[in-house]
Design a protein around this motif. Structure first.
Motif: not given
Length: 193
Positions: A123-127, A129-131, A176
């Motif tokens: 899972t990409p870091t951006s996803w 962090e948004a969780s 995305d």
């Protein structure tokens, strides 16, 4: 005030309490619309089995045909929204037992989904962090509690309907875009001395 889903009646709860049907429903919520054949392949069942169980789920409003997909004999199915009856289940022992079975199956699927997400190192870091995984406990009045639940329901509906409109108007998927799951449980804790 946002409209809440209609609680499942006794017959729908009984139909949904079947373990394979809970797994099928969970697959549809995780992956989106699917055919009986796709469900059969994923769940290790025959397409005759999944087709039969889809018809039973549809009969009770738990799944619905995806009218935008499929041609002729190929039928695509998607999960429908519902709620577990609260007040009625507390009064009726048979309904309470069915609700318990359904909730147990759904909680097992929830634990599986959370564990799978947490263990997914791709899972990409951006996803990540948004969780959000959060638990909050507070003392609220009944009016505050009801207002909070209505506000959360309104926010969820606002964002999910906005995404549906975007897809309906554009007819394409954003680069995305991913399916996301929102869990929200709000309930009073037992009264203690």
């Amino acid at each position: 005030m946002p409209e809440r889903e209609t609680p499942l009646d006794h017959a729908a709860m009984k139909a949904f309490a079947h373990p394979l049907r809970i797994r099928m429903f969970s697959y549809l919520t995780d992956h989106g619309a699917a055919t009986a054949t796709q469900l059969a392949e994923h769940l290790g069942e025959s397409s005759a089995q999944t087709s039969y169980h889809l018809r039973q789920l549809a009969r009770h409003g738990l799944v619905e045909e995806d009218a935008d997909r499929g041609t002729g004999r190929e039928r695509w199915w998607q999960a429908a929204s519902f709620s577990i009856p609260g007040t009625e289940a507390r009064k009726d022992p048979a309904l309470r037992s069915l609700a318990g079975t359904v909730l147990s199956g759904l909680l097992e699927q929830r634990v599986h989904a959370l564990r799978t997400w947490f263990e997914d190192t791709d899972t990409p870091t951006s996803w990540v962090e948004a969780s959000l995984q959060q638990s909050t406990t507070a003392s609220l009045t009944l009016a505050e509690f009801a207002a909070m639940n209505d506000a959360v329901q309104k926010v969820l509906e606002e964002h999910t309907s906005q995404a549906r409109r975007r897809r309906d108007e554009g007819g394409h998927r954003e680069l995305d875009e991913r399916r996301v799951r929102m869990y929200y449980d709000a309930f009073p804790l037992p009264v203690t001395d």
